[in-house]
Design an enzyme around this catalytic site. Structure first.
Site: not given
Ligand SMILES: *[C@@H]1O[C@H](CO)[C@@H](O)[C@H](O)[C@H]1NC(C)=O
Length: 329
Positions: A221, A249, A247, A84, A212, A48
């Protein structure tokens, strides 16, 4: 045109062989053997990250460089969300150089990188990241959907996890590049079969699966139910040692209540500090850090040593496991 019996038979045989090959397609394999005299393998894991150095990406990269030199790392693993916010537009996208080549500049990081795709990568042109043209721009880059790296004592199984998550297929805010994924059910069932078969055939002492998405996570998440339902049973049955993801952070370790399997999150490559952590059984949640950093692995025939570092290069958490193999006397 009338086909005689012989031709028909040959066509049938050819068709059957092709059909069978389709079903049991094998994952692409890379051999990456340890080069150190003691046979140990040292790697860095970051996830990430690609934000043109912002959100401490450069600081994490600097500390990775220092640790990479100290450990003389063999290679680097990226757990995805490489660029990103929306992956790369094409294989000339300047973001590739600005967020990768110009960031991970330390000599010790000029080793092979093995990357999977994250959900943000799927929002761009997926074929750009998979393109061999990127290797021309920076020879350390390699990103594929699902593949295997065999290091002898340890085998790494990289899994393309984004297509497993249902919500990306119904979300209206973002477009995803599903070329090569549809029909989805067939794609997912092939990935699962290929991974299961490769794990079954593996004779490595250690088996490490990398994707991921989280399987279990106390972070923003949380768990990925699709992977809990579909991938986890395979990892448990095939006695996988580590599942490594990004995924969320953060940096995190969760121990399985049922097996030796450890769930390690290394998703602190840039923007972190979400501040949200969900309640988790303290017997299972061994470590959680809601900030930036990376993970190191040192693997020998007998032992795996895991460590997490922050942006100052300070050690946050260490964990080891051993497996004493029976040797002939
Ligand atoms: C960078 O890292 C420091 C130290 O962990 C932290 O205090 C700061 O908030 C981070 N900056 C950003 C933009 O995340």
């Amino acid at each position: 045109m009338a086909l005689n019996n012989k031709t028909t038979t040959i066509l049938l045989v050819v068709y059957t062989v092709v059909a069978t090959v389709n079903v049991v397609a094998e994952l692409q394999r890379f051999d990456h053997r340890p080069t150190k005299a003691d046979g140990s393998l040292d790697i860095l894991v970051v996830g990430d990250w690609g934000r043109r150095g912002l959100y401490n990406q450069s600081d994490v990269a600097f500390q990775m460089g220092k640790m990479g030199e100290k450990m003389n790392v063999d290679f680097i693993v990226s757990t995805g969300d490489n660029f990103y916010d929306d992956g790369l537009t094409d294989d000339n996208d300047p973001l590739f150089v600005e967020s990768f080549t110009k960031i991970y500049t330390a000599k010790s990081l000029q080793k092979q990188w093995y990357s999977v795709l994250g959900n943000h990568d799927y929002r761009g042109n997926v074929f750009a990241q998979l393109s061999p043209a990127l290797k021309q721009r920076d020879s350390k880059w390699l990103c594929l959907r699902s593949f295997i790296v065999n290091s002898g004592i340890v085998e790494f199984f990289f899994v393309d996890t984004t297509p497993f998550q249902d919500k990306y297929f119904t979300e209206e805010d973002h477009d995803y590049d599903w070329r090569g994924i549809l029909p989805r059910e067939e794609y997912l069932s092939n990935v699962l079969k290929e991974v299961e078969m490769a794990l079954e055939e593996s004779s490595a002492t250690w088996k490490i699966v990398i994707g991921h998405h989280t399987i279990f996570s106390a972070g923003h998440h949380g768990n990925t139910q699709e992977l809990v339902d579909q991938l986890l049973p395979i990892l448990e049955e095939k006695e996988v040692d580590l599942y490594i993801n990004g995924h969320d952070h953060c940096l995190q370790q969760i121990s399985s209540p049922n097996s030796q399997l450890q769930f390690l999150t290394s998703g602190g490559g840039s923007k972190a500090w979400r501040g949200d952590i969900n309640q988790w059984n303290p017997n299972e949640l061994k470590f959680y850090y809601d900030g930036q950093g990376f993970m190191t692995l040192r693997i020998t025939e007998d032992e795996i040593d895991v460590a997490f570092y922050d942006v100052f290069g300070e050690i946050l958490h260490e964990w080891s496991t051993s497996k004493y193999t029976l040797k002939d006397s």
